[in-house]
Design a protein around this motif. Structure first.
Motif, short mmCIF file in Angstrom:
data_model
loop_
_atom_site.label_atom_id
_atom_site.label_comp_id
_atom_site.label_asym_id
_atom_site.label_seq_id
_atom_site.Cartn_x
_atom_site.Cartn_y
_atom_site.Cartn_z
N LYS A 2 0.80 -1.22 0.00
CA LYS A 2 0.00 0.00 0.00
C LYS A 2 0.83 1.28 0.00
N ASP A 3 1.94 1.31 0.74
CA ASP A 3 2.75 2.53 0.84
C ASP A 3 3.85 2.60 -0.22
N LYS A 4 3.88 1.66 -1.12
CA LYS A 4 4.93 1.62 -2.14
C LYS A 4 4.58 2.54 -3.30
N THR A 5 5.63 3.01 -3.99
CA THR A 5 5.40 3.84 -5.18
C THR A 5 5.02 2.94 -6.35
N TYR A 8 7.95 1.22 -7.91
CA TYR A 8 8.44 0.11 -7.08
C TYR A 8 7.60 -1.14 -7.31
#
Length: 155
Positions: A2-5, A8
């Protein structure tokens, strides 16, 4: 994730897919690049060597190494292009055709497995997002923008 770009997620996913394909290809003394090349070649008419690089998105030097390896393993043969004296046509040998079928079945198995676990709607959204990303990159709309537009209504 969820917090990944986004980049990425794309990179990590592609690396996982690539690793999976290479592990599977290794069982047949091949690589993912070899399988991809086999699938990119015309089974019967031969393929101009100059058409393969763009079709596969591979640099010429990498493609040359892959084709040399494939020729050494007896998967392809090269012949002068009768319609272009400077060009070369690449043909699959019988063994090349067999390995192409293995590669095709591997890709189909991957696709079928994903389709069993991802709804048609989600898959369609994934395809649309990938297409938008590719268009933005091809049109140089990411780093070469003159004005910053974030209007998603047309996508």
């Amino acid at each position: 994730m969820k917090d990944k770009t986004i980049d990425y997620i794309l990179r990590a996913t592609w690396q996982a897919v690539s690793r999976m394909y290479n592990e599977e290809a290794a069982k047949y003394s091949a690589t993912m690049a070899t399988g991809f090349a086999l699938l990119s070649m015309d089974k019967e008419k031969g393929t101009p060597s100059t058409a393969l690089g763009p079709k596969m998105g591979m640099e010429a030097t990498s493609l040359t190494r892959t084709l040399k390896s494939m020729e050494d393993k007896g998967l392809i043969i090269r012949e002068k292009n009768p319609f272009d004296g400077r060009g070369v046509l690449i043909f699959l040998t019988e063994m090349g055709k067999e390995k192409r079928e293995l590669s095709k079945n591997t890709v189909l198995k991957f696709n079928e497995t994903i389709k069993q676990h991802v709804s048609e709607e989600k898959l369609q959204h994934f395809m649309e997002v990938a297409e938008i990303i590719n268009e933005l990159i091809q049109e140089k709309n990411i780093f070469n923008q003159t004005e910053n537009t974030t209007d998603e209504s047309n996508h």
